[in-house]
Design a protein around this motif. Structure first.
Motif, PDB file in Angstrom:
ATOM      1  N   LEU A   1       0.914  -1.344  -0.107  1.00  0.00           N
ATOM      2  CA  LEU A   1       0.112  -0.259   0.163  1.00  0.00           C
ATOM      3  C   LEU A   1       1.024   1.165   0.014  1.00  0.00           C
ATOM      4  CD1 LEU A   1      -2.904  -1.214   2.632  1.00  0.00           C
ATOM      5  CD2 LEU A   1      -3.302  -0.256   0.290  1.00  0.00           C
ATOM      6  N   LYS A   2       1.923   1.248   0.811  1.00  0.00           N
ATOM      7  CA  LYS A   2       2.707   2.456   0.847  1.00  0.00           C
ATOM      8  C   LYS A   2       3.514   2.504  -0.368  1.00  0.00           C
ATOM      9  CE  LYS A   2       3.534   2.223   5.785  1.00  0.00           C
ATOM     10  NZ  LYS A   2       4.714   2.148   6.849  1.00  0.00           N
ATOM     11  N   ALA A   3       3.889   1.493  -1.009  1.00  0.00           N
ATOM     12  CA  ALA A   3       4.703   1.572  -2.366  1.00  0.00           C
ATOM     13  C   ALA A   3       3.864   2.140  -3.414  1.00  0.00           C
ATOM     14  CB  ALA A   3       5.097   0.253  -2.840  1.00  0.00           C
ATOM     15  N   ALA A   4       2.380   1.653  -3.250  1.00  0.00           N
ATOM     16  CA  ALA A   4       1.569   2.231  -4.273  1.00  0.00           C
ATOM     17  C   ALA A   4       1.167   3.512  -4.159  1.00  0.00           C
ATOM     18  CB  ALA A   4       0.115   1.525  -4.214  1.00  0.00           C
ATOM     19  N   VAL A   5       1.234   4.136  -2.837  1.00  0.00           N
ATOM     20  CA  VAL A   5       0.911   5.583  -2.766  1.00  0.00           C
ATOM     21  C   VAL A   5       2.228   6.372  -3.053  1.00  0.00           C
ATOM     22  CG1 VAL A   5       0.659   7.316  -0.899  1.00  0.00           C
ATOM     23  CG2 VAL A   5      -0.807   5.430  -0.704  1.00  0.00           C
ATOM     24  N   CYS A   6       3.114   5.856  -2.937  1.00  0.00           N
ATOM     25  CA  CYS A   6       4.341   6.449  -3.453  1.00  0.00           C
ATOM     26  C   CYS A   6       4.436   6.422  -4.896  1.00  0.00           C
ATOM     27  CB  CYS A   6       5.727   5.981  -3.039  1.00  0.00           C
ATOM     28  SG  CYS A   6       6.136   6.061  -1.282  1.00  0.00           S
ATOM     29  N   GLY A   7       4.120   5.634  -5.591  1.00  0.00           N
ATOM     30  CA  GLY A   7       3.900   5.296  -7.111  1.00  0.00           C
ATOM     31  C   GLY A   7       2.940   6.180  -7.844  1.00  0.00           C
ATOM     32  N   GLU A   8       1.594   6.256  -7.112  1.00  0.00           N
ATOM     33  CA  GLU A   8       0.653   7.179  -7.616  1.00  0.00           C
ATOM     34  C   GLU A   8       1.155   8.612  -7.298  1.00  0.00           C
ATOM     35  OE1 GLU A   8      -1.267   5.914  -9.618  1.00  0.00           O
ATOM     36  OE2 GLU A   8      -2.294   4.063  -8.817  1.00  0.00           O
ATOM     37  N   THR A   9       1.602   8.901  -6.135  1.00  0.00           N
ATOM     38  CA  THR A   9       2.076  10.320  -5.917  1.00  0.00           C
ATOM     39  C   THR A   9       2.748  10.874  -6.925  1.00  0.00           C
ATOM     40  OG1 THR A   9       1.749   9.995  -3.767  1.00  0.00           O
ATOM     41  CG2 THR A   9       3.029  11.868  -4.620  1.00  0.00           C
ATOM     42  N   GLY A  10       3.958   9.981  -7.320  1.00  0.00           N
ATOM     43  CA  GLY A  10       4.769  10.654  -8.441  1.00  0.00           C
ATOM     44  C   GLY A  10       4.253  10.661  -9.865  1.00  0.00           C
ATOM     45  N   ALA A  11       3.142   9.870 -10.192  1.00  0.00           N
ATOM     46  CA  ALA A  11       2.359   9.510 -11.556  1.00  0.00           C
ATOM     47  C   ALA A  11       1.380  10.900 -11.478  1.00  0.00           C
ATOM     48  CB  ALA A  11       1.682   8.342 -11.631  1.00  0.00           C
ATOM     49  N   SER A  12       0.774  11.205 -10.394  1.00  0.00           N
ATOM     50  CA  SER A  12       0.004  12.288 -10.352  1.00  0.00           C
ATOM     51  C   SER A  12       0.603  13.552 -10.688  1.00  0.00           C
ATOM     52  CB  SER A  12      -0.705  12.589  -9.076  1.00  0.00           C
ATOM     53  OG  SER A  12      -1.648  13.545  -9.130  1.00  0.00           O
ATOM     54  N   ALA A  13       1.729  13.892  -9.974  1.00  0.00           N
ATOM     55  CA  ALA A  13       2.648  14.968 -10.290  1.00  0.00           C
ATOM     56  C   ALA A  13       3.173  14.890 -11.804  1.00  0.00           C
ATOM     57  CB  ALA A  13       3.620  14.972  -9.253  1.00  0.00           C
ATOM     58  N   LYS A  14       3.708  13.674 -12.238  1.00  0.00           N
ATOM     59  CA  LYS A  14       4.025  13.934 -13.567  1.00  0.00           C
ATOM     60  C   LYS A  14       2.934  14.235 -14.776  1.00  0.00           C
ATOM     61  CE  LYS A  14       7.161  12.819 -16.934  1.00  0.00           C
ATOM     62  NZ  LYS A  14       8.325  13.613 -17.162  1.00  0.00           N
ATOM     63  N   TYR A  15       2.059  13.737 -14.399  1.00  0.00           N
ATOM     64  CA  TYR A  15       0.490  13.890 -15.419  1.00  0.00           C
ATOM     65  C   TYR A  15       0.297  15.429 -15.256  1.00  0.00           C
ATOM     66  CZ  TYR A  15       0.475   8.879 -15.642  1.00  0.00           C
ATOM     67  OH  TYR A  15       0.573   7.590 -15.734  1.00  0.00           O
ATOM     68  N   ALA A  16       0.391  16.107 -14.081  1.00  0.00           N
ATOM     69  CA  ALA A  16      -0.020  17.285 -13.856  1.00  0.00           C
ATOM     70  C   ALA A  16       0.898  18.286 -14.690  1.00  0.00           C
ATOM     71  CB  ALA A  16      -0.064  17.617 -12.431  1.00  0.00           C
ATOM     72  N   ALA A  17       2.102  17.786 -14.764  1.00  0.00           N
ATOM     73  CA  ALA A  17       3.108  18.597 -15.431  1.00  0.00           C
ATOM     74  C   ALA A  17       2.844  18.538 -16.908  1.00  0.00           C
ATOM     75  CB  ALA A  17       4.559  17.942 -14.975  1.00  0.00           C
ATOM     76  N   CYS A  18       2.467  17.162 -17.343  1.00  0.00           N
ATOM     77  CA  CYS A  18       2.495  16.749 -18.896  1.00  0.00           C
ATOM     78  C   CYS A  18       1.133  17.383 -19.275  1.00  0.00           C
ATOM     79  CB  CYS A  18       2.057  15.286 -18.890  1.00  0.00           C
ATOM     80  SG  CYS A  18       3.466  14.416 -18.604  1.00  0.00           S
ATOM     81  N   ALA A  19       0.239  17.998 -18.413  1.00  0.00           N
ATOM     82  CA  ALA A  19      -0.843  18.592 -18.748  1.00  0.00           C
ATOM     83  C   ALA A  19      -0.629  20.164 -19.103  1.00  0.00           C
ATOM     84  CB  ALA A  19      -2.106  18.554 -17.738  1.00  0.00           C
ATOM     85  N   VAL A  20       0.366  20.718 -18.238  1.00  0.00           N
ATOM     86  CA  VAL A  20       0.704  22.105 -18.661  1.00  0.00           C
ATOM     87  C   VAL A  20       1.701  22.019 -19.791  1.00  0.00           C
ATOM     88  CG1 VAL A  20       2.275  23.735 -17.747  1.00  0.00           C
ATOM     89  CG2 VAL A  20       0.842  22.666 -16.014  1.00  0.00           C
ATOM     90  N   ALA A  21       2.541  20.908 -20.121  1.00  0.00           N
ATOM     91  CA  ALA A  21       3.473  20.947 -21.222  1.00  0.00           C
ATOM     92  C   ALA A  21       2.289  20.836 -22.522  1.00  0.00           C
ATOM     93  CB  ALA A  21       4.324  19.903 -21.428  1.00  0.00           C
ATOM     94  N   ALA A  22       1.365  19.939 -22.556  1.00  0.00           N
ATOM     95  CA  ALA A  22       0.342  19.809 -23.709  1.00  0.00           C
ATOM     96  C   ALA A  22      -0.289  21.035 -23.755  1.00  0.00           C
ATOM     97  CB  ALA A  22      -0.613  18.836 -23.131  1.00  0.00           C
ATOM     98  N   LYS A  23      -0.802  21.655 -22.893  1.00  0.00           N
ATOM     99  CA  LYS A  23      -1.429  22.998 -23.136  1.00  0.00           C
ATOM    100  C   LYS A  23      -0.532  23.925 -23.736  1.00  0.00           C
ATOM    101  CE  LYS A  23      -5.209  25.789 -22.059  1.00  0.00           C
ATOM    102  NZ  LYS A  23      -6.653  25.456 -22.541  1.00  0.00           N
ATOM    103  N   GLU A  24       0.705  24.124 -23.178  1.00  0.00           N
ATOM    104  CA  GLU A  24       1.813  25.194 -23.788  1.00  0.00           C
ATOM    105  C   GLU A  24       1.853  24.676 -25.296  1.00  0.00           C
ATOM    106  OE1 GLU A  24       4.809  24.729 -21.320  1.00  0.00           O
ATOM    107  OE2 GLU A  24       4.074  26.463 -19.628  1.00  0.00           O
ATOM    108  N   GLN A  25       1.890  23.436 -25.695  1.00  0.00           N
ATOM    109  CA  GLN A  25       2.202  23.116 -26.895  1.00  0.00           C
ATOM    110  C   GLN A  25       0.990  22.839 -27.810  1.00  0.00           C
ATOM    111  OE1 GLN A  25       4.106  19.254 -26.248  1.00  0.00           O
ATOM    112  NE2 GLN A  25       5.322  19.945 -24.923  1.00  0.00           N
ATOM    113  N   GLY A  26      -0.165  23.421 -27.377  1.00  0.00           N
ATOM    114  CA  GLY A  26      -1.317  23.437 -28.388  1.00  0.00           C
ATOM    115  C   GLY A  26      -2.087  22.304 -28.227  1.00  0.00           C
ATOM    116  N   PHE A  27      -1.939  21.312 -27.489  1.00  0.00           N
ATOM    117  CA  PHE A  27      -2.646  20.176 -27.417  1.00  0.00           C
ATOM    118  C   PHE A  27      -4.057  20.140 -26.429  1.00  0.00           C
ATOM    119  CE2 PHE A  27       1.346  18.833 -29.135  1.00  0.00           C
ATOM    120  CZ  PHE A  27       0.887  18.463 -30.438  1.00  0.00           C
ATOM    121  N   ASP A  28      -5.046  20.933 -26.350  1.00  0.00           N
ATOM    122  CA  ASP A  28      -5.702  21.198 -25.608  1.00  0.00           C
ATOM    123  C   ASP A  28      -6.441  20.054 -24.923  1.00  0.00           C
ATOM    124  OD1 ASP A  28      -5.009  23.572 -25.720  1.00  0.00           O
ATOM    125  OD2 ASP A  28      -7.103  24.556 -26.344  1.00  0.00           O
ATOM    126  N   GLN A  29      -6.944  19.279 -25.741  1.00  0.00           N
ATOM    127  CA  GLN A  29      -7.525  17.975 -25.467  1.00  0.00           C
ATOM    128  C   GLN A  29      -6.769  17.003 -24.730  1.00  0.00           C
ATOM    129  OE1 GLN A  29      -8.909  15.125 -28.389  1.00  0.00           O
ATOM    130  NE2 GLN A  29     -10.947  14.687 -27.359  1.00  0.00           N
TER     131      GLN A  29
END
Length: 202
Positions: free
Chosen positions: A33-61
């Motif tokens: 469970l602790k390992a899963a929380v660590c992994g999901e925490t990293g994934a959530s942060a990464k995807y949030a950053a990817c969302a910003v990058a996609a928006k900046e690159q013109g990929f709104d959807q």
């Protein structure tokens, strides 16, 4: 993901086998469970950053897809941390790591690979231990996350294949299990049966 007559579980489903040459380090259910929380925490942060990058690159959807998956991982974190807190009062969640996105096509591939790992290796291993230990709450939490991650991978590959031919469809996030549906043509979550009107729109 097609809707079944029953809520899917490890016992009534055929896609819970662990891949050959699995790389997940498996411990007790609490450790998992602790390992899963660590992994999901990293994934959530990464995807949030990817969302910003996609928006900046013109990929709104695609930006909205990354926002939805980042929020989905937060749901998984909450579910997993809740079980940990019952087993280990005083547990504190790890801080989110620094993350940044790169080219959107590469972010989609990396996201799909990460989700495939979780759905085919990490979570099936963790589910097996939870079943062996008789921890029904952990089994359910891991099962819902495992099934949702497979759909996330599918959505990432769909976005990758159609990166230059986007639609205006929205993404809808199940607030209970983190399942994401593309488009509004659904009645309820195929993982936990939550009604469509409870979903969050992106």
């Amino acid at each position: 993901m097609n809707l079944r007559d029953v809520i899917p579980t490890a016992e009534n489903s055929s896609n819970f086998n662990v891949v050959p040459e699995a790389i997940t380090e498996v411990g007790t259910t609490l450790e998992n469970l602790k390992a899963a929380v660590c992994g999901e925490t990293g994934a959530s942060a990464k995807y949030a950053a990817c969302a910003v990058a996609a928006k900046e690159q013109g990929f709104d959807q695609i930006a909205r897809l990354f926002e939805a998956t980042s929020a989905a991982e937060q749901i998984h974190i909450g579910l997993e941390a809740g079980v940990i807190a019952e087993m280990e009062p005083g547990y504190e969640r790890p801080a989110a790591p620094e993350a940044e996105g790169i080219a959107t096509d590469l972010n989609l591939i990396a996201g799909a690979l990460g989700e495939i790992y979780e759905t085919s290796d990490m979570y099936p291993n963790f589910i097996k231990v939870a079943i062996d230990e008789g921890n029904k709450k952990a089994e359910m939490v891991f099962t819902r996350a495992k099934l949702a991650e497979a759909v996330h991978a599918e959505l990432y590959m769909d976005a990758y294949n159609n990166i230059d031919a986007p639609t205006d469809e929205a993404y809808y996030l199940c607030p209970i299990c983190g399942y994401i549906h593309k488009g509004d043509d659904f009645e309820k979550c195929p993982i936990c049966f939550t009604p469509a009107d409870k979903f969050r729109k992106f």
